[in-house]
Structure formats: C-alpha cells, structure tokens
Enzyme design. Structure first.
Site, PDB file in Angstrom:
ATOM      1  CE  LYS A   1      -4.604   0.869  -0.023  1.00 39.68           C
ATOM      2  NZ  LYS A   1      -5.422   0.189  -0.688  1.00 39.68           N
TER       3      LYS A   1
ATOM      4  CG  ASP B   1      -7.018   3.731  -1.102  1.00 40.28           C
ATOM      5  OD1 ASP B   1      -7.407   2.291  -0.812  1.00 40.28           O
ATOM      6  OD2 ASP B   1      -7.570   4.532  -0.159  1.00 40.28           O
TER       7      ASP B   1
END
Length: 451
Positions: free
Chosen positions: A132, A172
C-alpha cells in the site's frame, strides 16, 4: 484446547512486540490484533508456522519506503508532502495495493492498509502479494495542473521501486483515473517503456479494464448477497444505508439497487442525505464525479431529499448497512443503534470501517458481518484481471469482466464460509476470512524458505 491456550500466549507475546516496534500506529495495531485474535487454532494445527516465525514475518513489512514530494502550485509557491510505499509481503506474487492521497495519511495508516491487503489479495486466489502507499496530499480544492504536478513529482521518486513483476499500485481515496493517468504518464516518460501492467485503474482507452471502476462496490454487494442467500434471504425489498459517496459507495449503491435493495441514505464529510424514494445513482455520479461537489448539490436537484449537516449516517434505520467511507467509521455506539433499529447484515466496502467494539456488538447480536478484507476484494481482483489483459495486450468485454468478478466474489464467500465451518465457528466470516487468508500466505512463505 491446551495447545490453543499455548498458541494464544505466544500470540500475545508477538502482539506485544508489534506494539513495541511500531509505536504510535493504532490503526496498524488494530489490524494486526484483529488477525491474531483468530489464528490460534491454526497455529495449534500447524506448529510449523510458529517454528518458521510466519506471524512475526507477516507483521514486519519486507520494505518501507518514505520520501518527500516537492511540487509547485499555480501561484509559484513550493510545497513539500511526505509519501510512502509499504511493500508488505510478496510470497504470493508482486506487491499489489492502492495509493491514497489524503491529509490523514501517515506510516501507520499505510501499514494497516498494506497488512489488510496481504490477506485480501490471498482470499482472491490470485497470484498477488500485498502492499500500500500514498501521501499526505489533499487533491480537494487543487487545480488539474496542481494535481498533475504533484503526481509527476510523486512518481519521479517512486518509479524506481515499481514494475509489472515487482510492485503494481492502483487507486484508493483521492486517487482515481485522473491521478493514475498522470502517474502512469510520468512512469512512461521516465522509463521509456509502456509497461501498462505497472499501474491498474487506468482509463479504458489506454489499458484499463472494464468494470475496474465499479468492481469494489459491485463486489461488496455480490458478497453480501451471497451471505444473505446462505441465510435464506436477499437484498430484495430491504432498506439499505451506504456510507460515503465516493467510488466504492456509488457503485455499491448501483449494484444493491440492481439486486432489489432500496438505498435510502449516503454521506460525505459535510453530513448525510436521506432520499426515501431511493438514491438516484446517476444524479449522485454527476454531483460527485463530474461536478466534484458536496451532497447539498444533490438535494438542490432532488427537492424530496433531506441533507443532515454534520450528522452520522448510521442514525438512519436500515436492515443492511454498507460502510464504504473510511476506517473505524462505525463505533460501538453506532453498532448498538443499528442493531436496535433492525439491522440484520453489514458489508464492509471500506477497509476496517467498523471499530473492534462495533464488530463485537454485531457478532454477539447475530448480525451477518462481512469483513472488508473479504467483502471489498473485488477491486483488487479486477485489478489483477486488468494485469492479465495488459500482459496479453487484450481487452475483455464488460460482460465477461463482470462474470469473472461475480465468480471471484462467490469463491471468496465460499472460502470464508467453508473455513469458518471447518474451524467450528459457522457463519463467522471474520474468523473464516482471517484463517483462509493467513493459511494461504503462510503455506507460500514456508515453500519459499526464510532467505
């Protein structure tokens, strides 16, 4: 049972070490604790996992990258943001996970998201590891050219850590198709290679996959529908509340509506709106994706809808709750209110949106609960399908992409439900998801050796 008690003691010791080594990162602590609280029976059954220090290795990222992002605004002033990429585990494949641009981003948030991503990706059954990234940059209120300059500066540093077989970011919060375009353009410019599989979430005209935009929201609705079917019911005629109004929320609303549910409320940072006739998805898309405005613009165009400034959307009675905004948005008090108001199912479209107290309330009340690492895996699964299409220089139809998404989400549901049954907790999707994801990664780590 004695073995499980011994494993629990060892897990407590491991968790204490995680706290010591990662101070001031409560989101990461919470994500780790949630998984560790489920896996004692697995460790009792597979002591080789303890011998190989699998849990400790999963809690320590393989690589953590922190870098500055200097950029110039339209007035000529220089700004400096902090950015991150945490490459957490690559036992199943190259690191895969999104980029988040939001002022709240710091190392602990990125590590929590990466940790969740490892198990989520494992549950898809596909060959992708977990990672991430992101930055504490806020694209809201910035011009197109300011966003472009930030993305270009961000990629100027990050590009050296990426690649189709190494690390593949996606979007995201704060990173949509626009941002992915600027990021990929800079990657192509620097490397002189059109490696379209290096980023996913691209536009359809330049390597993107049909259904990628819809995938997380659609996938969550499909998973919850499977969960409801296992209970002998469905979305049909059910009153539903979806938090948020970004990408995940919009397409959750769309799919739930297709499945017969009535979505009566959604939210943004200004408050929540209630539309008793059902949220108009086309209007919501126009407000959020085209105009990039707050929800008051929806009520201006839809006089029957009511905006509640500053309120909590979980005040609205519903039978099915779909938290699709951000982490820890459903508190213990919110969960108690939802249960009292007749909520029978919860599907997490966001990452870890229910606080631990809320999860406990739902489980104890017998509410069917679909954890995010399982329910929102449709996005990353479709990203992996996008990677497949890029590798073959091919593009599937939307119908074929949706068919595959449905197949993957049903497989994830069945994997979680079957694992819960196997370990004596039927219907507990939290335990089922944690154990199913953990064992797949652990077995791969054992097979690959320690060094």
């Amino acid at each position: 049972m004695i073995q499980e008690v011994e494993q629990s003691d060892q897990l407590e010791s491991i968790y204490a070490e995680v706290l010591r080594r990662n101070p001031g990162e409560p989101e990461f602590h919470q994500a780790v604790h949630e998984v560790l609280s489920s896996i004692a029976p697995v460790l009792a059954k597979h002591p080789e996992y303890l011998d190989a220090r699998i849990v400790q290795r999963l809690c320590e990222p393989e690589r953590q990258i922190i870098f500055q992002v200097p950029w110039e605004d339209d007035r000529g002033e220089i700004h400096v943001n902090r950015a991150f990429r945490v490459e957490l585990n690559s036992a199943l494949g190259p690191y895969k996970g999104g980029l988040r641009f939001h002022p709240s981003v710091y190392l602990g948030i990125v590590k929590f998201l990466g940790f969740e991503q490892v198990f989520k990706n494992a549950l898809t059954g596909m060959q992708i590891g977990g990672g991430k990234g992101g930055a504490d940059f806020d694209p809201k209120g910035r011009s197109e050219r300011e966003v472009m300059r930030f993305c270009q500066s961000f990629m100027t540093e990050l590009h050296r850590h990426l690649g189709e077989d190494t690390d593949i970011p996606a979007g995201d919060i704060g990173v949509g198709t626009r941002e992915i375009g600027y990021l990929f353009g800079q990657y192509k410019r620097i490397t002189n290679r059109y490696e379209s599989g290096t980023l996913t979430g691209k536009g359809l005209g330049w390597g993107g996959a049909p259904m990628r935009t819809e995938a997380t929201g659609y996938g969550c609705a499909i998973f919850v529908n499977e969960m409801l079917a296992s209970l002998g019911t469905s979305f049909d005629g059910r009153r539903v509340v979806v938090s948020g109004s970004g990408n995940v929320a919009i397409y959750t609303i769309e799919k739930v509506t297709q499945l017969g549910g009535l979505v009566v409320a959604c939210s943004d940072s200004s408050g929540y709106l209630v539309d008793e006739t059902g949220i108009d998805v086309a209007l919501l898309q126009q407000v959020k994706e085209v105009q990039r405005r707050r929800l008051d613009a929806y009520t201006e165009a839809r006089p029957g809808a009511v905006l509640v400034p500053g309120g909590r959307v979980w005040e609205v009675p519903c039978e099915i709750a779909m938290p699709s905004a951000t982490q820890n948005e459903i508190s213990g008090e919110d969960a108690i209110r939802l249960v009292k108001n007749g909520c029978i199912a919860v599907g997490e479209g966001a990452n870890m949106p229910t606080a631990p107290q809320g999860v406990r309330v739902f489980v104890e009340a017998g509410v069917a609960f679909a954890p995010g690492k399982a329910a929102n895996a449709g996005g990353v699964a479709t990203s992996a399908l996008e990677m497949q299409q890029n590798a073959a220089r091919d593009s599937w139809t939307a119908q074929e992409s949706e068919r595959r998404l449905e197949q993957i989400m049903r497989g994830i549901h069945d994997r979680c439900a079957g694992t819960a049954d196997e370990y004596g907790v039927p219907g507990n999707y939290v335990v089922g998801a944690n154990i199913a994801g953990f064992t797949r990664v652990a077995d791969a780590m054992l097979a690959l050796g320690v060094v």
